[in-house]
Design an enzyme around this catalytic site. Structure first.
Site, PDB file in Angstrom:
ATOM      1  N   ASP A  79     178.606 -13.647  10.791  1.00  0.00           N
ATOM      2  CA  ASP A  79     178.438 -12.484   9.918  1.00  0.00           C
ATOM      3  C   ASP A  79     179.279 -12.579   8.644  1.00  0.00           C
ATOM      4  O   ASP A  79     179.019 -11.864   7.676  1.00  0.00           O
ATOM      5  CB  ASP A  79     178.815 -11.196  10.671  1.00  0.00           C
ATOM      6  CG  ASP A  79     177.812 -10.880  11.759  1.00  0.00           C
ATOM      7  OD1 ASP A  79     176.617 -11.102  11.524  1.00  0.00           O
ATOM      8  OD2 ASP A  79     178.218 -10.440  12.846  1.00  0.00           O
ATOM      9  N   HIS A 103     179.393  -5.952  16.672  1.00  0.00           N
ATOM     10  CA  HIS A 103     178.273  -6.890  16.886  1.00  0.00           C
ATOM     11  C   HIS A 103     177.589  -7.108  15.531  1.00  0.00           C
ATOM     12  O   HIS A 103     178.246  -7.474  14.560  1.00  0.00           O
ATOM     13  CB  HIS A 103     177.360  -6.277  17.964  1.00  0.00           C
ATOM     14  CG  HIS A 103     176.296  -7.172  18.525  1.00  0.00           C
ATOM     15  ND1 HIS A 103     176.218  -8.520  18.272  1.00  0.00           N
ATOM     16  CD2 HIS A 103     175.234  -6.898  19.348  1.00  0.00           C
ATOM     17  CE1 HIS A 103     175.171  -9.032  18.912  1.00  0.00           C
ATOM     18  NE2 HIS A 103     174.562  -8.073  19.571  1.00  0.00           N
ATOM     19  N   HIS A 150     185.447 -14.031  17.893  1.00  0.00           N
ATOM     20  CA  HIS A 150     184.239 -14.087  18.713  1.00  0.00           C
ATOM     21  C   HIS A 150     184.639 -14.120  20.182  1.00  0.00           C
ATOM     22  O   HIS A 150     185.642 -14.737  20.534  1.00  0.00           O
ATOM     23  CB  HIS A 150     183.411 -15.341  18.379  1.00  0.00           C
ATOM     24  CG  HIS A 150     181.999 -15.230  18.821  1.00  0.00           C
ATOM     25  ND1 HIS A 150     181.611 -15.515  20.108  1.00  0.00           N
ATOM     26  CD2 HIS A 150     180.896 -14.827  18.152  1.00  0.00           C
ATOM     27  CE1 HIS A 150     180.309 -15.309  20.199  1.00  0.00           C
ATOM     28  NE2 HIS A 150     179.856 -14.880  19.043  1.00  0.00           N
TER      29      HIS A 150
HETATM   30  N1  CMC Z   1     190.740  -9.385  13.171  1.00  0.00           N
HETATM   31  C1  CMC Z   1     192.003  -9.274  13.605  1.00  0.00           C
HETATM   32  N2  CMC Z   1     192.382  -9.566  14.859  1.00  0.00           N
HETATM   33  C2  CMC Z   1     191.421  -9.976  15.703  1.00  0.00           C
HETATM   34  C3  CMC Z   1     190.089 -10.135  15.313  1.00  0.00           C
HETATM   35  C4  CMC Z   1     189.768  -9.805  13.983  1.00  0.00           C
HETATM   36  N3  CMC Z   1     188.513  -9.912  13.548  1.00  0.00           N
HETATM   37  N4  CMC Z   1     189.358 -10.569  16.350  1.00  0.00           N
HETATM   38  C5  CMC Z   1     190.199 -10.698  17.373  1.00  0.00           C
HETATM   39  N5  CMC Z   1     191.448 -10.334  16.976  1.00  0.00           N
HETATM   40  C6  CMC Z   1     192.643 -10.318  17.810  1.00  0.00           C
HETATM   41  C7  CMC Z   1     192.692  -9.043  18.635  1.00  0.00           C
HETATM   42  O1  CMC Z   1     193.369  -8.016  17.950  1.00  0.00           O
HETATM   43  C8  CMC Z   1     193.410  -9.500  19.871  1.00  0.00           C
HETATM   44  O2  CMC Z   1     194.781  -9.564  19.587  1.00  0.00           O
HETATM   45  P1  CMC Z   1     195.897  -9.147  20.696  1.00  0.00           P
HETATM   46  O3  CMC Z   1     195.654 -10.111  21.832  1.00  0.00           O
HETATM   47  O4  CMC Z   1     197.167  -9.316  19.981  1.00  0.00           O
HETATM   48  O5  CMC Z   1     195.550  -7.725  21.083  1.00  0.00           O
HETATM   49  C9  CMC Z   1     192.919 -10.930  20.066  1.00  0.00           C
HETATM   50  O6  CMC Z   1     192.544 -11.385  18.757  1.00  0.00           O
HETATM   51  C10 CMC Z   1     191.737 -11.041  20.997  1.00  0.00           C
HETATM   52  O7  CMC Z   1     190.683 -10.213  20.497  1.00  0.00           O
HETATM   53  P2  CMC Z   1     189.727  -9.307  21.365  1.00  0.00           P
HETATM   54  O8  CMC Z   1     189.195  -8.204  20.518  1.00  0.00           O
HETATM   55  O9  CMC Z   1     190.419  -8.918  22.647  1.00  0.00           O
HETATM   56  O10 CMC Z   1     188.597 -10.350  21.726  1.00  0.00           O
HETATM   57  P3  CMC Z   1     187.165 -10.008  22.184  1.00  0.00           P
HETATM   58  O11 CMC Z   1     186.589 -11.253  22.712  1.00  0.00           O
HETATM   59  O12 CMC Z   1     187.133  -8.812  23.052  1.00  0.00           O
HETATM   60  O13 CMC Z   1     186.469  -9.561  20.799  1.00  0.00           O
HETATM   61  C11 CMC Z   1     185.262  -9.438  18.817  1.00  0.00           C
HETATM   62  C12 CMC Z   1     185.608 -10.289  20.044  1.00  0.00           C
HETATM   63  C13 CMC Z   1     184.086 -10.085  18.096  1.00  0.00           C
HETATM   64  C14 CMC Z   1     184.851  -8.025  19.244  1.00  0.00           C
HETATM   65  C15 CMC Z   1     186.483  -9.353  17.891  1.00  0.00           C
HETATM   66  O14 CMC Z   1     186.861 -10.656  17.480  1.00  0.00           O
HETATM   67  C16 CMC Z   1     186.262  -8.474  16.679  1.00  0.00           C
HETATM   68  O15 CMC Z   1     186.428  -7.267  16.759  1.00  0.00           O
HETATM   69  N6  CMC Z   1     185.839  -9.069  15.504  1.00  0.00           N
HETATM   70  C17 CMC Z   1     185.480  -8.297  14.345  1.00  0.00           C
HETATM   71  C18 CMC Z   1     184.033  -7.811  14.414  1.00  0.00           C
HETATM   72  C19 CMC Z   1     183.035  -8.918  14.199  1.00  0.00           C
HETATM   73  O16 CMC Z   1     183.150  -9.714  13.276  1.00  0.00           O
HETATM   74  N7  CMC Z   1     181.998  -8.950  15.046  1.00  0.00           N
HETATM   75  C20 CMC Z   1     180.908  -9.954  14.984  1.00  0.00           C
HETATM   76  C21 CMC Z   1     180.891 -10.759  16.237  1.00  0.00           C
HETATM   77  S1  CMC Z   1     179.979 -12.284  16.187  1.00  0.00           S
HETATM   78  C22 CMC Z   1     178.419 -12.089  15.574  1.00  0.00           C
HETATM   79  C23 CMC Z   1     177.658 -10.894  16.007  1.00  0.00           C
HETATM   80  O17 CMC Z   1     177.560 -10.570  17.178  1.00  0.00           O
HETATM   81  O18 CMC Z   1     177.135 -10.251  15.121  1.00  0.00           O
END
Ligand code: CMC
Length: 374
Positions: A311, A221, A260
């Site tokens: 971010d 987050h 996201h």
């Molecule tokens: N880097 C690499 N792969 C990613 C990323 C990333 N940043 N984000 C998503 N993926 C991949 C993930 O590995 C998954 O692949 P697979 O289907 O092959 O397993 C697929 O994309 C779907 O991702 P998810 O994690 O299941 O999606 P989610 O909706 O649960 O997660 C998230 C969203 C924000 C937690 C995730 O994108 C993430 O971990 N991002 C990095 C942390 C980040 O930048 N967070 C800030 C969020 S927005 C602003 C805020 O709240 O501050």
């Protein structure tokens, strides 16, 4: 796993809100019906804070009154300054913010009154005091004298002043203000949902914001803006960026500042923040981070079709402004207090205890053996 289980509440609509609307299909975000990018262009952060809390943009008299109240409430009690002075210097500032808001709850005379009027007054006090608490810690841990808030300065100017002892040029203050506007509110994200969940048991606003800060700290987050800077520091220079990101993807690493839960083809806040990141880089005559930014972004979109979130540009922007990396998420806090407070009041106004179900998959019907038989 049972198909009925929506792990992470993925795609589940749990309530109604009037505070903001995230529209991934048209890449837009509105606060109380106003587009966030328009608010960045035409308003100062204080106007947006007023809008989020009061449901409408202020006229000049309302804004003056709101600003006067915010400025008059910035000062901390002697007790809270003492507590901050005694916190371990190595504490993460997010933990300092969390503890400071909790102490504000101990000190506030209206803690147990959760009426709308009282919550409004308390929200304003938390909003006004939290930057002072953070800036005091910023100075103390560097062995510097605390700088008290100044009533003649805006919210953004005053934060720079309390941290650094001076206010930077107006273009830098504007970029900071824009980042605060973009961070102010984002519907049912993790920290807001945490605040609403705490509120749903009819708990108080200080407790709900304390919990929200703990939730925002996590790297998935708000903590992501700090992680972005750690990543850029690891990359070191633009000529390393391509190799670094290809390697990270090969190793299936999560690249911070990308992806996201709601936006799948780009975070609507990124274009505005990217523009202001560029302006700050130009003023600071430092293009290194912009070059790294562009290379990593290009590869992430081309190879994974994963776009940056807000971010990603805020991390290097705050670095160029001179803030320590572990202060990036606390800056998110001082802005998001507005959104959290609006949601807490909305939850109070139409409350239903938040209490989902779980599908049990543990042992069944085990016989208890007495201690001496185990
Ligand atoms: N880097 C690499 N792969 C990613 C990323 C990333 N940043 N984000 C998503 N993926 C991949 C993930 O590995 C998954 O692949 P697979 O289907 O092959 O397993 C697929 O994309 C779907 O991702 P998810 O994690 O299941 O999606 P989610 O909706 O649960 O997660 C998230 C969203 C924000 C937690 C995730 O994108 C993430 O971990 N991002 C990095 C942390 C980040 O930048 N967070 C800030 C969020 S927005 C602003 C805020 O709240 O501050």
């Amino acid at each position: 796993m049972n198909d009925d289980i929506k792990k992470g509440l993925l795609g589940i609509v749990v309530d109604e809100t009037e505070v903001s609307k995230v529209m991934p299909e048209i890449n837009s975000l509105t606060y109380r019906g106003y587009a966030a990018q328009d608010l960045c262009e035409y308003c100062r952060f204080e106007e947006v804070a007023y809008l989020i809390l009061n449901k409408d943009l202020p006229n000049s008299i309302q804004l003056k009154k709101f600003e006067r109240e915010e400025r008059n409430n910035r000062e901390l009690t002697k007790n809270l300054y003492e507590i901050i002075k005694h916190m371990p210097k190595k504490s993460h500032p997010m933990d300092v913010a969390r503890t400071a808001v909790s102490v504000m709850g101990l000190e506030d005379k209206e803690t147990t009154d959760s009426s709308h009027e009282s919550n409004m007054r308390k929200a304003l006090r938390i909003f006004a005091k939290t930057p002072t608490a953070l800036a005091a810690f910023y100075r103390i841990r560097k062995g510097k004298k605390i700088i008290k808030p100044k009533k003649t300065l805006s919210f953004a100017e005053n934060f720079f002043y309390m941290c650094f002892g001076k206010v930077p040029q107006k273009e830098i203050v504007k970029a900071f203000d824009v980042s605060l506007i973009l961070y102010a509110e984002h519907s049912f994200n993790v920290s807001t949902f945490t605040a609403r969940t705490i509120t749903s048991s009819l708990s108080d606003i200080h407790g709900a914001i304390t919990g929200a800060i703990a939730s925002l700290k996590g790297p998935l987050h708000g903590g992501a803006n700090e992680e972005v800077m750690h990543m850029m520091n690891k990359i070191k220079k633009p000529s390393n960026a391509l190799k670094w990101i290809k390697n990270a993807l090969k190793n299936k690493e999560v690249v911070m500042g990308f992806g996201h839960r709601v936006y799948k083809s780009g975070d609507s806040r990124v274009p505005t923040m990217r523009e202001y990141f560029g302006k700050v880089a130009k003023i600071k005559k430092d293009k290194k981070y912009e070059k790294i930014y562009d290379i990593v972004e290009k590869v992430m979109i081309k190879e994974k079709n994963i776009h940056p979130n807000v971010d990603y540009p805020t991390g290097p922007t705050y670095h160029l402004m001179g803030f320590d990396t572990d202060f990036f998420t606390p800056i998110f806090v001082i802005s998001r207090i507005t959104g959290w407070s609006a949601h807490i009041m909305e939850q109070h106004a139409a409350n239903k205890l938040i209490r989902p179900l779980a599908s049990y998959k543990g042992n069944r019907h085990r016989k208890v053996m007495q201690l001496n038989q185990r």
